[in-house]
Structures are given as C-alpha cells and as structure tokens.
Design a protein around this motif. Structure first.
Motif, PDB file in Angstrom:
ATOM      1  N   GLN A  27     -17.282 -27.996 111.476  1.00 47.54           N
ATOM      2  CA  GLN A  27     -16.664 -26.850 110.827  1.00 47.54           C
ATOM      3  C   GLN A  27     -17.428 -25.555 111.133  1.00 47.54           C
ATOM      4  OE1 GLN A  27     -13.781 -26.544 108.782  1.00 47.54           O
ATOM      5  NE2 GLN A  27     -13.429 -28.427 109.916  1.00 47.54           N
TER       6      GLN A  27
ATOM      7  N   LYS B 286     -16.740 -24.457 114.699  1.00 48.56           N
ATOM      8  CA  LYS B 286     -15.397 -23.907 114.902  1.00 48.56           C
ATOM      9  C   LYS B 286     -15.240 -22.548 114.241  1.00 48.56           C
ATOM     10  CE  LYS B 286     -12.770 -28.147 115.498  1.00 48.56           C
ATOM     11  NZ  LYS B 286     -11.885 -29.083 114.789  1.00 48.56           N
ATOM     12  N   HIS B 287     -15.815 -22.413 113.054  1.00 43.67           N
ATOM     13  CA  HIS B 287     -15.679 -21.122 112.374  1.00 43.67           C
ATOM     14  C   HIS B 287     -16.530 -20.045 113.042  1.00 43.67           C
ATOM     15  CE1 HIS B 287     -12.807 -22.103 109.320  1.00 43.67           C
ATOM     16  NE2 HIS B 287     -13.421 -23.240 109.128  1.00 43.67           N
TER      17      HIS B 287
ATOM     18  N   ASP C 121     -12.310 -34.066  98.613  1.00 44.22           N
ATOM     19  CA  ASP C 121     -11.400 -33.398  97.683  1.00 44.22           C
ATOM     20  C   ASP C 121     -12.146 -32.329  96.910  1.00 44.22           C
ATOM     21  OD1 ASP C 121      -8.643 -34.373  97.523  1.00 44.22           O
ATOM     22  OD2 ASP C 121      -9.633 -36.315  97.427  1.00 44.22           O
TER      23      ASP C 121
ATOM     24  N   TRP D 106     -19.358 -33.530 109.988  1.00 49.13           N
ATOM     25  CA  TRP D 106     -18.157 -32.777 109.625  1.00 49.13           C
ATOM     26  C   TRP D 106     -18.504 -31.309 109.372  1.00 49.13           C
ATOM     27  CZ3 TRP D 106     -16.594 -30.247 105.063  1.00 49.13           C
ATOM     28  CH2 TRP D 106     -15.274 -29.791 105.078  1.00 49.13           C
TER      29      TRP D 106
ATOM     30  N   LYS E 101     -14.479 -18.713 115.781  1.00 48.92           N
ATOM     31  CA  LYS E 101     -13.375 -17.835 115.365  1.00 48.92           C
ATOM     32  C   LYS E 101     -13.795 -16.374 115.298  1.00 48.92           C
ATOM     33  CE  LYS E 101     -10.139 -18.815 112.328  1.00 48.92           C
ATOM     34  NZ  LYS E 101      -9.346 -19.398 111.226  1.00 48.92           N
TER      35      LYS E 101
ATOM     36  N   ARG F 248     -19.232 -17.414 102.712  1.00 50.69           N
ATOM     37  CA  ARG F 248     -17.869 -17.576 102.225  1.00 50.69           C
ATOM     38  C   ARG F 248     -17.408 -19.018 102.309  1.00 50.69           C
ATOM     39  NH1 ARG F 248     -12.585 -17.768 102.902  1.00 50.69           N
ATOM     40  NH2 ARG F 248     -11.863 -17.702 105.045  1.00 50.69           N
ATOM     41  N   ARG F 249     -17.789 -19.709 103.358  1.00 51.06           N
ATOM     42  CA  ARG F 249     -17.322 -21.077 103.536  1.00 51.06           C
ATOM     43  C   ARG F 249     -18.264 -22.096 102.914  1.00 51.06           C
ATOM     44  NH1 ARG F 249     -12.321 -21.319 105.990  1.00 51.06           N
ATOM     45  NH2 ARG F 249     -11.931 -19.451 107.178  1.00 51.06           N
TER      46      ARG F 249
ATOM     47  N   VAL G 245      -8.996 -27.507  92.723  1.00 48.10           N
ATOM     48  CA  VAL G 245      -8.115 -26.434  93.172  1.00 48.10           C
ATOM     49  C   VAL G 245      -7.492 -25.703  91.988  1.00 48.10           C
ATOM     50  CG1 VAL G 245      -7.552 -27.416  95.412  1.00 48.10           C
ATOM     51  CG2 VAL G 245      -6.226 -28.077  93.408  1.00 48.10           C
ATOM     52  N   VAL G 246      -6.919 -24.550  92.316  1.00 49.54           N
ATOM     53  CA  VAL G 246      -6.254 -23.715  91.303  1.00 49.54           C
ATOM     54  C   VAL G 246      -5.043 -24.467  90.743  1.00 49.54           C
ATOM     55  CG1 VAL G 246      -4.893 -21.610  91.052  1.00 49.54           C
ATOM     56  CG2 VAL G 246      -7.016 -21.576  92.352  1.00 49.54           C
ATOM     57  N   PRO G 247      -4.796 -24.401  89.436  1.00 51.01           N
ATOM     58  CA  PRO G 247      -3.593 -25.049  88.911  1.00 51.01           C
ATOM     59  C   PRO G 247      -2.367 -24.395  89.488  1.00 51.01           C
ATOM     60  CG  PRO G 247      -4.671 -23.754  87.187  1.00 51.01           C
ATOM     61  CD  PRO G 247      -5.572 -23.751  88.374  1.00 51.01           C
TER      62      PRO G 247
ATOM     63  N   ASP H  63     -13.395 -37.780 113.355  1.00 53.73           N
ATOM     64  CA  ASP H  63     -12.276 -38.176 112.525  1.00 53.73           C
ATOM     65  C   ASP H  63     -12.771 -38.422 111.109  1.00 53.73           C
ATOM     66  OD1 ASP H  63      -9.987 -39.032 111.430  1.00 53.73           O
ATOM     67  OD2 ASP H  63      -9.989 -40.990 112.409  1.00 53.73           O
ATOM     68  N   GLN H  64     -12.760 -37.396 110.331  1.00 52.54           N
ATOM     69  CA  GLN H  64     -13.300 -37.503 108.994  1.00 52.54           C
ATOM     70  C   GLN H  64     -12.626 -36.450 108.125  1.00 52.54           C
ATOM     71  OE1 GLN H  64     -17.449 -36.775 109.043  1.00 52.54           O
ATOM     72  NE2 GLN H  64     -17.801 -37.700 107.065  1.00 52.54           N
ATOM     73  N   SER H  65     -12.214 -36.842 106.958  1.00 51.28           N
ATOM     74  CA  SER H  65     -11.508 -35.893 106.109  1.00 51.28           C
ATOM     75  C   SER H  65     -12.472 -35.102 105.262  1.00 51.28           C
ATOM     76  CB  SER H  65     -10.549 -36.635 105.182  1.00 51.28           C
ATOM     77  OG  SER H  65      -9.716 -37.445 105.939  1.00 51.28           O
ATOM     78  N   ALA H  66     -12.005 -33.949 104.855  1.00 51.39           N
ATOM     79  CA  ALA H  66     -12.789 -33.138 103.939  1.00 51.39           C
ATOM     80  C   ALA H  66     -12.816 -33.815 102.576  1.00 51.39           C
ATOM     81  CB  ALA H  66     -12.148 -31.776 103.811  1.00 51.39           C
TER      82      ALA H  66
END
Ligand SMILES: Cc1cc2nc3c(=O)[nH]c(=O)nc-3n(C[C@H](O)[C@H](O)[C@H](O)COP(=O)(O)OP(=O)(O)OC[C@H]3O[C@@H](n4cnc5c(N)ncnc54)[C@H](O)[C@@H]3O)c2cc1C
Ligand SMILES: Cc1ncc(C[n+]2csc(CCOP(=O)(O)OP(=O)(O)O)c2C)c(N)n1
Ligand SMILES: [Mg+2]
Lengths: 569, 186
Positions: free
Chosen positions: B63, B66-67, B181, B59, B70, B29-30, B184-186, B176-179
């Motif tokens: 993830q 962490k998942h 882009d 990164w 969960k 799923r991820r 995405v859905v409009p 410290d790192q961003s995902a």
C-alpha cells in the motif's frame, strides 16, 4: 511573445478547449478577471459562493466528460473550494481550480487573505501547484489539465500569486508533456487477461461489478459485449449506474447498503467477480471478511493503489477499462450460464424489490413518475440522503453519462450547483435535480445564478421536512431517538422561487404529480416543484454499516399501531 | 510481543518545494507508520533520494509503495528489504566527561570504531556510523556518563554489488491479502 501571467492563463485555457468557467473574483485573482474580458471565448459564470462554483465545475465535468474549471480568490475564496475539491477527488472527477494567492513577497507573512492553499488542498487534489515564476505558467497549465483528465481523473489546483499574474514573460507553450514520474498504465497485462479469461471459463456463477471507471473510460460498448458474450449478469455500484443500460436483461441493479437485496445475495453466492472501474467502497462491501466469501476476484482498475486495497484479488489487471474489457472479451469463450441466471431469478422472487403502495404521496412514486415522464433519458443530479438512494433505485437510466451524484464524500448541497453545471455542459439535454429539502437549503443561493442565465434545470424537491436519512439511522439503530433531524421551519419553496422569478408549484397529492412534472418540463427555463412527501418513509434494503448480507434489513417491520416517535429539536 | 516488522523503502523524488510535506501528509493520512526518514540529493540533478523505514507487513508495504507512486513528484519506489544491502546511519553524541572518565569513554569509542570530533574540559562530541543497533548500543553505553545530546540522520541504504539500489527488482507483485475490517460511518 511577451504576455502577462494572466494572459498566459487565458491563452492556456483557450488551448485546452475550455469554454465555460465558474467562479467569483477577489483581490488576489483580480488581474486574471481583468484580463478575461479580452477573451470572449471564455464564458465566465459568476456564482454566489465558491463552493457552488466548484460543484458546478464538477457537474459540468461529469456531464460532458471534459475538465471543469473553477476560479476563486485567495484565502476564503480558496478555502471555500475545500468541499468541492474533496468531492471531486473522492469520485475521480477532472477539475482544474485556479486560485489567486498573495504576492510572492508576502507569502508566509500572514498577509491579508493569505492561506496555504496548496498545503490545505494537498490531500484533496490529485496534484497542485504554487506558481512562483510567470514563465512556468504554460507548462504548469498544460500539466494541470493533463493530470486532471488522464489516468484516474481528479482535481488539480493551480495557485497563482497576484504578481505572477501581472508580471510579463515569454509565452512559451510546450508541445508535449514531460512528466517522468506520471505515466498511467492503460494497456492491461496480456498474461493477466488470459488468466482472467480462464477464470471466466471455469466459473459457474460469475458476476460483473461495474463502477464509475467504466463511465470514465467510456467502456460502455465493451462492457456490454463482455456481458453478452459470456452471459454474465452486471451489477452497478452507485456511481456505476448508467455504465450499463438499466433496462438490459443482464442488468441486476445496485449492490451494497441500499442496493436491491438480490444483488447482495448474488454476490454472496458468486464464484467469480469481475470488478471493473470500482473501488470496493465500504458501502458496497459491508464487512470485508463476509464479502463475497465464495468468489475469486478479477479486479480491473487504472489505479494500482486500488487493487488489493480493500479485498484480496486473484487476478489484478491494471489498465484502462475500455482496453482491458475489449481484450478480455476477445479471450473469453461464449457461455450461457443458464442455471446461474435462473438462480438469480429465484433470488429476485425470494427477495423482491417492491414499490410500496400508498394513497399518500411517496417519494419513490415521484421519482418513478419523473423517470417515466423523461423516458429515463434525462440527466439526473441528486443531493445526498434518502432521495438520492430512491433515485438510484427507481430511476432506470437508458443513457450513459446521465447520473450525477456525490458518492464517495456524500456532499449535501451538491444537487443545486452540480445540476447547474450539468445544464451548462449539455444545453440540449433535460436536466432534473432531485433535491433533498436539507441539501437544497445548503446551496440554493445559486438559484440567483440559475435565474440570471435562465438555466433550464428542473428541481424536484423531495420535501420531507427533515434530514431524512439521518432520521432513518436514528429510527433503525438508535432506538427511534429522533434528535436534530426535523426541519420544521423550512421556507415556502414556491414563494422562494417566486423571489427569484422562477416558476414553481407545490404538490401534496399523488394525483397531481404527473401534471406538475409535465408543466415544469414545458417551462422554458428553470422550474421548481416542492413535493410534500410522506416523511416517515424509509429506504430499504438497509445493510447496517459494517454488516453483511445476513444482517440486511430488507423491508419495513410488519406494521403495528401508529406509534410514530417524537421529533426533538 | 512479537517485534514490529519493518521494511526499508527508498524513493527517488522530484526535488520540488513541498514534496516532503506531500509525502509526510500521505503517510499520516493513510495511517502508515514510518519510524525513520532520511532525505538527500541523489546522483541525478533535480532528484532527491529518500529512505523510509516502514512498520508493517507486506500488505502495508504494498500500500505504501502504491500510494507513493500516486504522488506526481515520486519517480521510483523500491522495497529493498529483501535485497542484500548496506544499511548505515550517522549519529553525533554529546557526552559529559571530565579528565577522570575520559579514558574510559575513549576506550568505548575505539571499540565501536567511532571517533571523537570535539573535546572540551567537560564534554566530548562523538561521531558514529553503522546500523541502528550499533548506534543504539553505543548510546546505551554512554548514557551513564550523562548524554547531553543525540542527533541521528536516520537510516540510509544501498544495495551491495555493481547494480543500482532496487534495480534488481521493483515493486513486488501484488500480495493476495485483504485489508482488515475497519469501523465505518453508519
Ligand atoms: C448515503 C449514501 C449511500 C450509499 N450507498 C451505496 C450503496 O448502497 N451501494 C453503492 O454501490 N454505493 C453506495 N454509495 C456510494 C459509495 O459511497 C461510493 O461512492 C461508490 O460505491 C463508489 O463507486 P465506484 O467504486 O464505482 O466509483 P468511484 O469511487 O468513482 O471509483 C472509480 C474507480 O474506477 C477507477 N477508474 C477510473 N478511471 C478508470 C478507467 N479509465 N479505467 C479503469 N478504472 C478506472 C478508479 O481508479 C476507481 O477505483 C452511497 C453513497 C452515499 C452518499
Ligand atoms: C454537508 C453534509 N452534512 C451532513 C451530512 C450527513 N447527512 C447525510 S444524509 C443527511 C440528510 C439529508 O437531508 P435531505 O437533503 O433533506 O435529504 P433526505 O435524506 O431527507 O432525502 C445528512 C445530514 C452530509 N452527507 N453532508
Ligand atoms: Mg429531507
């Protein structure tokens, strides 16, 4: 004490303090229903569709802060719960779903009304159980409620084979929960909190981005104390609305796709964002690489997996919002940030959020009137679409836990059953459902339930005879090519209400709005107002999906000739 | 093309029905890629140990970790890539062989310190343990003879020394790192 499985389930519900359940019976879950009659403290609300039972439990949970409970039978009953479970999962809402299952020996043989319910719902529940031993019921039920309501809340499903419900076993209710693998972190790391406080001290343009987690945690006072002590303005996400009083001087409004423009500009300029109980949804951030380019970020969240998921974080603090905000407030020094607040005022002047003026009946006007008539103190539930965004923009909430909307999944149809659930949770409060004509028609079968119980929900149907938000997307981004968004065959909602014995009125004139709202409020029981609003109205601002603040469309184009495009069926 | 970065992750999980499905479902799923998965009982009754090989950078591993946490059934997760560890995999290989080429195959098997566990007049079953490269290398050498079947357990790993695996350090501190882009859905 020897009990049947069904009795055990009821005993556990009573011990969890459950008073209302929403559901609809069927063969596999029948032993539970037959037993329910022995438990007068458990009020079961019989619905018309299991999806609605799920959303009702959701609305109940959001309004009360308690765990909502929904019951369905196996197979189609259980699959009808998929949408409400996914809705609750996305928005962190505590629900316990009880589903019937075929008898143990029949599992895996494609028995009548068999579905792999735990398999289907695994990705849309926080956890789920298939109970294969009656003696396990007390432990499983206790764990289910515990998991649903603690940490980051969410839906938990318990699948109960029919013969597990009928079999007898010793009822051994555990005193304590023993889940070695589940221990949410509540206390923030002291060192990290100190680091965050230092960032606050050094910041010149700090912002608080408050989300749903603040409400979940009940951190209202703590948030206000931090904001006031360090004079930090507060922006609230769609689900964070109500976490901070909308009429507070430091309240700026909503960020993101349809947030007031000044918020997105403030985020663009900010040098420190304290994000608390929010998950940097793409509706909030737009293009990640262009989001808050000048800011360092402190992220406070109870779910470690949210920290660093979407945006890079300078100081991560995993913990409960209330405790962390309290600790952080003790550490930060009082400040005024007068220049920054002035700068934001200028942003507000440069990017004003204006209420459009018109002689015609504008949806925004209707929502403002409802806000005024209720003094911003009603519980407000919406569907998904334009009416939802206008409510977020124009209803100024003065009370906490009063704003109930499907944010993450964006589930149309939520407005009817969730409002019903909220009204069951808070009978002493006024509940308004601001509905889309589209969404309302997805779930209005629940009007029957509402009529049966005289549930005093007031519906304001923002009737634009269309799937308004999708029409807006087509107009703005698909060259006004309107396809499959017009509802030319909507029913007469007033007659529909009459069919259910519900008071209703139609309003087409601006002048009649307030009277209708007052009349509906005066009705002892449910009421429906069909507001025939201006259908060409758009929600502004609008940041295109995946765009940045620089691409934000702040308002309608300067009016040209009335070249209203065609509607294609 | 740069080689794919991989990490070895081990997890202790509750030994319950459906736990593997939950974990596999979360990975798919991820959108996490696992190139390898091994499951078996651990030293503690009621707990299984899983070893994953995850493709991706720090990164992604953060993830994944962490998942995994969960999931209610997951007790402990370690990224042991940076530790000093012993990596092993076991493979069974069935090769066509006859009296003529058997000595040559036996020679190769000896060099790899593998062993022959079954012989017929036209086949051999070979058992080999080692890290993946060793198993890969043996497979490539045997392929020309006619490889009829390959069965591999997937990687398992244990830290060297007296400490327990992953005991030296748990989940790494937040990177410290961003995902990136995403569409995405409009
Ligand atoms: C048509 C449409 C348009 C939308 N447009 C916008 C828009 O313009 N702007 C906007 O903001 N949203 C918009 N949304 C909503 C958006 O999709 C998300 O649902 C919303 O932004 C999520 O808000 P949130 O992160 O505050 O809440 P949630 O998604 O509910 O996340 C809550 C966070 O709080 C954490 N948490 C839970 N409990 C605690 C606790 N006790 N302590 C600390 N943390 C806790 C959780 O782990 C989670 O990370 C739109 C939705 C729709 C349907
Ligand atoms: C169940 C579901 N199907 C489709 C959508 C996509 N969608 C988002 S808004 C919208 C239009 C909603 O129409 P209506 O309820 O009348 O509200 P309006 O936008 O007109 O105010 C649609 C179809 C959705 N969010 N949910
Ligand atoms: Mg509409």
């Amino acid at each position: 004490m020897q009990l049947t499985g069904a009795q055990m389930v009821c005993e556990c519900l009573v011990r969890e303090g459950v008073s209302v359940l929403f559901g609809l019976p069927g063969g596999a879950i029948l032993p539970f229903y037959q037993t329910l009659a022995e438990y007068p403290d458990l009020q079961h609300i019989l619905v018309r569709h299991e999806q609605n039972a799920g959303h009702a439990a959701d609305g109940y949970a959001r309004a009360s802060g308690k765990v909502g409970v929904v019951v369905a039978t196996s197979g189609p009953g259980a699959t009808n719960l998929v949408t409400p479970l996914a809705t609750a999962m996305m928005d962190s809402v505590p629900i316990v779903a009880l589903t019937g299952q075929v008898p143990r020996a029949a599992i895996g043989r494609d028995a009548f009304q068999e579905t792999d319910t735990t398999g289907v719902t695994a990705p849309i529940t926080k956890h789920n159980y298939l109970v294969m031993d009656t003696a396990d019921i007390p432990r499983v039920m206790k764990e289910a409620f515990h998991i649903a309501r603690t940490g980051r809340p969410g839906p938990v499903l318990v699948d109960l084979p029919r013969d597990v419900l009928t079999e007898r076993a010793e009822f051994d209710y555990p005193d304590a929960i023993n889940l070695r693998s589940y221990k949410p972190t509540l206390e923030g790391h002291a060192q990290q909190i100190k680091r965050a406080a230092k960032l606050v001290r050094d910041a010149r343009r700090p912002l608080i981005l408050a989300g749903h987690g603040v409400s979940i945690s009940g951190a209202f006072a703590e948030l206000q104390e931090l904001a006031e002590k360090a004079q930090i303005p507060v922006i609230t996400t769609l689900l964070g609305i109500g976490a901070f009083a909308g009429d507070h001087i430091l309240s700026l409004g909503m960020p993101g796709m349809h947030g007031q423009a000044h918020n997105n500009w403030a985020i663009e300029r900010s040098d420190l964002i304290i994000a608390v109980g929010m998950r940097f949804d793409d509706r909030v951030t737009g293009r990640l690489s262009a989001f808050a380019p000048n800011a360092r970020i402190v992220h406070i969240d109870i779910d470690p997996a949210e920290v660093g998921k979407n945006v890079g974080v300078t100081v991560p603090i995993v913990g409960d919002a209330r405790r962390v905000l309290h600790a952080l407030t003790l550490e930060v020094e009082p400040a005024t940030h007068a220049d920054w607040l002035k700068e934001i005022d200028v942003l507000r002047e440069e990017h004003p959020f204006v209420m459009p003026e018109s002689e015609r009946l504008l949806p925004q006007y209707v929502i403002r009137e409802i806000c005024e008539a209720t003094d911003g103190r009603a519980i407000v539930v919406t569907g998904v679409g334009q009416h939802q965004m206008w409510t977020a923009q124009h209803y100024v909430f003065k009370e906490h836990n009063s704003w109930i909307t499907s944010g993450g999944l964006g589930t149309m149809g939520f407005e009817v059953p969730a409002a019903m659930g909220a009204a069951f949770a808070c009978p002493e409060r006024t509940v308004w459902s601001i509905a889309g004509d589209g969404g309302f028609q997805m779930t209005f079968s629940e009007l029957a339930t509402i009529a049966e119980h005289r549930v005093p929900v007031k519906f304001a149907i923002i009737n634009n005879n269309s799937l308004g938000l999708v029409r807006q997307l087509q107009d703005l981004f698909y060259d006004r090519n309107r396809v499959s968004v017009e509802y030319s065959g909507n029913p007469d909602f007033v007659k529909l209400a009459e069919a259910y014995g519900i008071w209703a009125v139609r309003v087409s004139d601006k002048a009649d709005v307030r009277q209708a709202i007052d009349d509906a409020s005066a009705v002892d029981g449910p009421a429906i107002i069909d507001f025939r609003v201006e259908r060409e109205e758009n929600v502004y601002p609008h940041v295109p999906a995946g765009g940045s603040v620089f691409e934000m469309i702040e308002g309608p184009p300067t009016p040209t000739a009335e070249d209203v495009p065609a509607w294609r069926p | 093309m740069a080689p794919v970065e991989t990490h070895t992750i081990t997890a202790l999980v509750q030994d319950r029905p459906g736990v593997l499905a939950r974990i596999a479902g979360m990975f798919s799923r991820r959108g996490f890629n696992i190139s390898n998965l091994a499951v078996g009982h651990s030293e503690t009754p009621g707990l299984s140990r899983m070893t994953f090989v995850v493709e991706g950078d720090d990164w992604v591993v953060e993830q994944v970790t962490k998942h995994l946490y969960k999931l209610i059934d997951v007790v402990q997760v370690y990224d042991i890539s940076a530790e000093s560890i012993v990596l092993r995999e076991l493979a069974l290989l069935k090769v066509r062989s006859n009296a003529e080429n058997r000595p040559e195959i036996i020679q190769i098997v000896d060099i790899f310190r593998a062993s022959i566990v079954d012989v017929t007049k036209d086949s051999l079953v070979i058992e080999v343990t080692g890290d993946e490269e060793k198993v890969d290398a043996l497979i490539e050498l045997l392929r020309p003879f006619g490889l009829r079947e390959v069965m591999r357990t997937g990687r398992i790993a244990m830290s060297r020394g007296s400490g327990t695996t992953g005991g030296r350090k748990g989940t790494k501190a937040s990177v410290d790192q961003s995902a990136p882009d995403a569409e995405v859905v409009p």
